[in-house]
Design an enzyme around this catalytic site. Structure first.
Site, mmCIF file in Angstrom:
data_model
loop_
_atom_site.group_PDB
_atom_site.id
_atom_site.type_symbol
_atom_site.label_atom_id
_atom_site.label_comp_id
_atom_site.label_asym_id
_atom_site.label_seq_id
_atom_site.Cartn_x
_atom_site.Cartn_y
_atom_site.Cartn_z
ATOM 1 N N LEU A 1 0.859 -1.184 0.000
ATOM 2 C CA LEU A 1 0.000 0.000 0.000
ATOM 3 C C LEU A 1 0.892 1.230 0.000
ATOM 4 O O LEU A 1 1.788 1.344 0.834
ATOM 5 C CB LEU A 1 -0.910 0.014 1.233
ATOM 6 C CG LEU A 1 -1.746 1.274 1.455
ATOM 7 C CD1 LEU A 1 -2.731 1.484 0.306
ATOM 8 C CD2 LEU A 1 -2.490 1.186 2.797
ATOM 9 N N ILE B 1 4.564 -1.046 3.161
ATOM 10 C CA ILE B 1 4.181 0.318 2.844
ATOM 11 C C ILE B 1 5.141 0.835 1.769
ATOM 12 O O ILE B 1 6.358 0.739 1.915
ATOM 13 C CB ILE B 1 4.244 1.224 4.089
ATOM 14 C CG1 ILE B 1 3.365 0.646 5.214
ATOM 15 C CG2 ILE B 1 3.806 2.634 3.730
ATOM 16 C CD1 ILE B 1 1.913 0.473 4.864
ATOM 17 N N LYS B 2 4.567 1.362 0.705
ATOM 18 C CA LYS B 2 5.384 1.838 -0.420
ATOM 19 C C LYS B 2 5.789 3.291 -0.201
ATOM 20 O O LYS B 2 4.944 4.158 0.033
ATOM 21 C CB LYS B 2 4.619 1.704 -1.740
ATOM 22 C CG LYS B 2 4.373 0.266 -2.149
ATOM 23 C CD LYS B 2 3.559 0.162 -3.428
ATOM 24 C CE LYS B 2 4.411 0.360 -4.659
ATOM 25 N NZ LYS B 2 3.637 0.071 -5.900
ATOM 26 N N ILE B 3 7.088 3.528 -0.290
ATOM 27 C CA ILE B 3 7.670 4.874 -0.204
ATOM 28 C C ILE B 3 8.493 5.100 -1.461
ATOM 29 O O ILE B 3 9.297 4.245 -1.832
ATOM 30 C CB ILE B 3 8.570 5.013 1.043
ATOM 31 C CG1 ILE B 3 7.731 4.910 2.319
ATOM 32 C CG2 ILE B 3 9.345 6.325 1.017
ATOM 33 C CD1 ILE B 3 8.558 4.975 3.602
#
Length: 364
Positions: free
Chosen positions: A108, A139-141
């Site tokens: 996400l 978690i996508k960064i």
């Protein structure tokens, strides 16, 4: 049943689906891809959610509920996205358990509006991680200059991270460094690292889409369609260099897991190329390939599993050296792709929020 995806998994590469919507979550399509075909993860991004949420009526009841609660359109989006991510994580949890936490992940992404905001990225990454509350979520960064310190800090806090929008080999080195620094920071506080997982997502087809016309114009037709694969093969050599180093050995001894390379943007955008150009050629151990649904279907139909990632490494280096000698600045082009990538994620995100706003009866 043996499938091309299962054969590829046996060679050390995980195949993830680059798509999510409530239809495939509820009608058994995703479950079948996991159980019958061997898909072992899922990635999402603003473009994917825009396509999913802007069509049909599957989200209308949620939108009405959120509208009555008086929340913002962005809050409404993340509320609905988190539910989808949790549902997908539930379907993939048996894979995560069977693989002892080494696979079965769902990603996400933080808001693309935060791509140049370190503090905002970190705050939202920690919030999403807490709200989703599933061990098999990443978690996508974005791997922007501003994202690098957020990646380090998030790893220090024990968050699984998928670094997205990577186009540059030098930036990839910085991403690996941020990952290792985060692990080192965490260990320095006496906290464990054995449960933390990460992938670094290298975008491929967009590289060729940008550089092929430049090569054609300069008379370097022999490199047309070769640069993205060359970058991927060189990235894997960097991976081997960094994750077989003494620095990594110290982290590995503390239970740390290597940050796998993930091939993204694997659907061919040039019709002259085969539909599996960025799939068949890049199969290797400790990697992931995330594919849109049509590419998954093509790979199941006529893919060729085999250890191909390190085929032609010397040729790849010759391509990259040739570009440098011809004064074609790959790092500058990567910077341009990064800017375009941020824009390509922001535009559908803004469109999505506007669509939600219309249904809520408010502005986007």
């Amino acid at each position: 049943m043996t499938t091309t995806i299962r054969q590829t998994h046996e060679l050390g590469q995980s195949i993830w689906l680059d798509s999510i919507d409530r239809n495939i979550l509820r009608n058994g399509v995703l479950r079948d891809l996991i159980i019958k075909e061997g898909v072992s993860g899922l990635t999402s991004n603003p473009t994917i959610f825009e396509k999913s949420m802007s069509s049909g009526d599957l989200y209308d009841a949620d939108i009405r509920r959120l509208s009555e609660a008086g929340v913002s359109t962005e809050t409404a989006f993340f509320d609905m996205a988190i539910q989808d991510i949790q549902d997908a994580a539930g379907l993939l949890r048996p894979v995560y358990d069977e693989e002892r936490g080494n696979d079965g992940f769902v990603s996400l992404e933080v808001s693309p509006r935060l791509a140049r905001n370190t503090a905002g990225t970190l705050a939202q990454a920690l919030s999403l991680w807490s709200r989703v509350d599933r061990p098999n979520v990443m978690i996508k960064i974005p791997g922007t200059a501003e994202g690098i310190p957020a990646i380090r800090a998030a790893i220090r806090e024990g968050v699984n991270i998928n670094i997205t929008l990577l186009f540059s080999l030098e930036r990839y080195r910085s991403v690996v460094d941020a990952y290792m620094l985060g692990l080192e920071d965490r260990l320095a506080t006496g906290k464990p690292v054995h449960h933390i997982h990460s992938v670094a997502s290298f975008f491929l087809s967009r590289i060729d889409t940008l550089i092929d016309p430049i090569l054609e114009a300069q008379g370097h037709k022999e490199w047309v369609g070769e640069v993205a694969l060359a970058c991927a093969r060189e990235a894997y050599q960097i991976y081997k260099e960094l994750f077989f180093s003494q620095r990594w050995a110290r982290l590995r001894d503390q239970g740390a897991h290597p940050q796998r390379l993930l091939w993204a943007s694997t659907g061919s955008k040039n019709p002259a190329y085969g539909d599996l150009k960025y799939v068949d050629a890049l199969i290797g151990p400790d990697t992931v390939d995330t594919m849109p649904m049509e590419t998954i279907k093509a790979f199941l139909d006529h893919g060729h599993p085999g250890l191909t990632l390190e085929n032609g490494v010397e040729d790849a280096q010759r391509v990259l050296n040739g570009l440098r000698e011809s004064n074609i600045d790959l790092e500058a082009l990567a910077g341009r792709l990064e800017e375009e990538g941020i824009k390509k994620f922001n535009e559908p995100f803004d469109k999505l929020l506007s669509a939600i706003g219309r249904k809520m009866g408010v502005g986007g």
